[in-house]
Enzyme design. Sequence first.
Site, PDB file in Angstrom:
ATOM      1  N   GLY A  36      50.056  37.208  60.805  1.00  0.00           N
ATOM      2  CA  GLY A  36      49.389  36.562  61.936  1.00  0.00           C
ATOM      3  C   GLY A  36      48.371  35.543  61.490  1.00  0.00           C
ATOM      4  O   GLY A  36      48.000  34.633  62.239  1.00  0.00           O
ATOM      5  N   GLY A 180      36.948  49.643  43.410  1.00  0.00           N
ATOM      6  CA  GLY A 180      36.073  50.772  43.670  1.00  0.00           C
ATOM      7  C   GLY A 180      34.618  50.462  43.386  1.00  0.00           C
ATOM      8  O   GLY A 180      33.725  50.821  44.173  1.00  0.00           O
ATOM      9  N   LEU A 181      34.352  49.774  42.285  1.00  0.00           N
ATOM     10  CA  LEU A 181      32.967  49.462  41.921  1.00  0.00           C
ATOM     11  C   LEU A 181      32.361  48.430  42.861  1.00  0.00           C
ATOM     12  O   LEU A 181      31.197  48.550  43.265  1.00  0.00           O
ATOM     13  CB  LEU A 181      32.897  48.971  40.479  1.00  0.00           C
ATOM     14  CG  LEU A 181      33.286  49.995  39.406  1.00  0.00           C
ATOM     15  CD1 LEU A 181      33.094  49.398  38.016  1.00  0.00           C
ATOM     16  CD2 LEU A 181      32.462  51.280  39.535  1.00  0.00           C
ATOM     17  N   MET A 314      47.140  41.306  38.130  1.00  0.00           N
ATOM     18  CA  MET A 314      47.237  41.254  39.595  1.00  0.00           C
ATOM     19  C   MET A 314      45.978  40.589  40.140  1.00  0.00           C
ATOM     20  O   MET A 314      45.063  41.233  40.651  1.00  0.00           O
ATOM     21  CB  MET A 314      47.449  42.655  40.165  1.00  0.00           C
ATOM     22  CG  MET A 314      48.738  43.300  39.668  1.00  0.00           C
ATOM     23  SD  MET A 314      49.021  44.970  40.306  1.00  0.00           S
ATOM     24  CE  MET A 314      49.708  44.601  41.933  1.00  0.00           C
ATOM     25  N   LEU A 315      45.957  39.248  40.018  1.00  0.00           N
ATOM     26  CA  LEU A 315      44.793  38.456  40.383  1.00  0.00           C
ATOM     27  C   LEU A 315      45.233  37.266  41.229  1.00  0.00           C
ATOM     28  O   LEU A 315      46.270  36.658  40.975  1.00  0.00           O
ATOM     29  CB  LEU A 315      44.081  37.942  39.121  1.00  0.00           C
ATOM     30  CG  LEU A 315      43.561  39.010  38.159  1.00  0.00           C
ATOM     31  CD1 LEU A 315      43.188  38.372  36.826  1.00  0.00           C
ATOM     32  CD2 LEU A 315      42.364  39.729  38.773  1.00  0.00           C
ATOM     33  N   HIS A 439      18.490  23.874  28.540  1.00  0.00           N
ATOM     34  CA  HIS A 439      17.471  24.924  28.415  1.00  0.00           C
ATOM     35  C   HIS A 439      16.433  24.745  29.518  1.00  0.00           C
ATOM     36  O   HIS A 439      16.011  23.634  29.798  1.00  0.00           O
ATOM     37  CB  HIS A 439      16.783  24.836  27.049  1.00  0.00           C
ATOM     38  CG  HIS A 439      15.632  25.791  26.918  1.00  0.00           C
ATOM     39  ND1 HIS A 439      15.820  27.127  26.638  1.00  0.00           N
ATOM     40  CD2 HIS A 439      14.292  25.601  27.050  1.00  0.00           C
ATOM     41  CE1 HIS A 439      14.630  27.719  26.586  1.00  0.00           C
ATOM     42  NE2 HIS A 439      13.691  26.811  26.839  1.00  0.00           N
TER      43      HIS A 439
END
Length: 460
Positions: A36, A180-181, A314-315, A439
């Site tokens: 959809g 999960g994290l 799997m990205l 820097h």
Amino acid sequence: MSLYDLIVIGGGPGGYVAAIRAAQLGLKVACVEGRGTLGGTCLNVGCIPSKAMLSSSEKYESLSHLAGHGIAVDGVRLDLDAMMARKDKIVGDLTKGIAFLFKKNGVDLIEGWASIPAAGQVQVGDEIHETKNILIATGSEPTPLPGVDIDEGDVVSSTGALTLPEVPKHLVVVGAGVIGLELGQVRSRLGAKVTVVEYLDRILPGIDGEIAKLAQRALSKRGLKFQLGRALKFIDRSEDGLTLTLDRVGKDKEEQLVADKVLIAIGRRPVIRGLGLEALGVSVNARGFVEVDERFSTSVEGIYAIGDCVPGPMLAHKAEEDGVACVEMLAGQAGHVDYNTVPGIVYTDPEVASVGKTEEALKEAGTDYTVGKFTFMANSRARAQGETDGAVKVLATPEGQILGAHICGAHGGDLIAELVLAMTKGATVAEVAATCHAHPAMAEAVKEACLDAMGRAIHA
């Protein structure tokens, strides 16, 4: 009905990018999507909504740390409905953006779920569309855990975790991987007690072990609790909540955890059911991935597959690269994806970013290598921002060729890009170190890690 040059099945990152690139190359293209909205799992119930929630929850949690900057904040409250509405608006705007890109590039959108009755044919509903080539880009879905009923209410997948209407008192996350994290940290920031249960004795499988330990230490400081080396056997439901029975791996001992919500995040699997691949004779391996050659061609001529459907990382960004390479080769151009230079990023705080070989992989292969490290504690910008957790780690041959790079730290997902480019172009640690870095900047840690790989670190 006109004959298409290519029909792409799936409107996720790999699919819609492949369709647009094919149209740019002059092919007559259609994309079939039954959700959809375009964007697939990534945009609708994955990468984008989770990053929106990570960003919002980070802003909320950061308020509790402003006193150290001399800023007093009173009367803060969480409006979860507004936070969820922001997430939904971001998703909606981006999905509409892809639809606009289809129109701009002349890609036909066919709404519905597809099957392949024969090579050269794609069926959507009662209609069959003729095409010279078919590209399967149907993505992936959460892997279920045998014996555990995911009802998307009390026990949720990543999809359900993004729509929980309240902050749970105790959320147990089963699986210490990327999903999960990230989702665990979202709820922890919003006030939930979060316990992460993992079968292995470490978090982030596949990530360099030393970097994963730094990440675990930092995430523990930020409130996540870890129960490693434990397997979930079953979940008992009662009016009082959920009771998880855990098996201590290798110790013949059971433990119990009580929670009001459980997130099952043990990985993802390809979505290829309903396409009719078995009847067509398309080869699928034992893990459910479509087997393809270097041109992304399946065992059936004229049928191709990319992204989460095929072996490899799997990205979403890998799927996009797959899609572009596949259609460019279809159009007679050169195309190639080097999976060794595809970065992976965990968008927790701190971020974890990785590319190339881990130290464990190099040891297992017997490869001779050197290590360069630099901690953010010694980086002046990190100290000024109060973001000192973590380090940059670079692995190289004795001659300086970069074999892998791994970062745990603030903005790690951005910092890794320099090392990805270096690996892609064959630059050595000496060449990265010789590049002038501004820097003060977090990126100086990359320069210092490369210097350290040569035994020349200045600030270590």
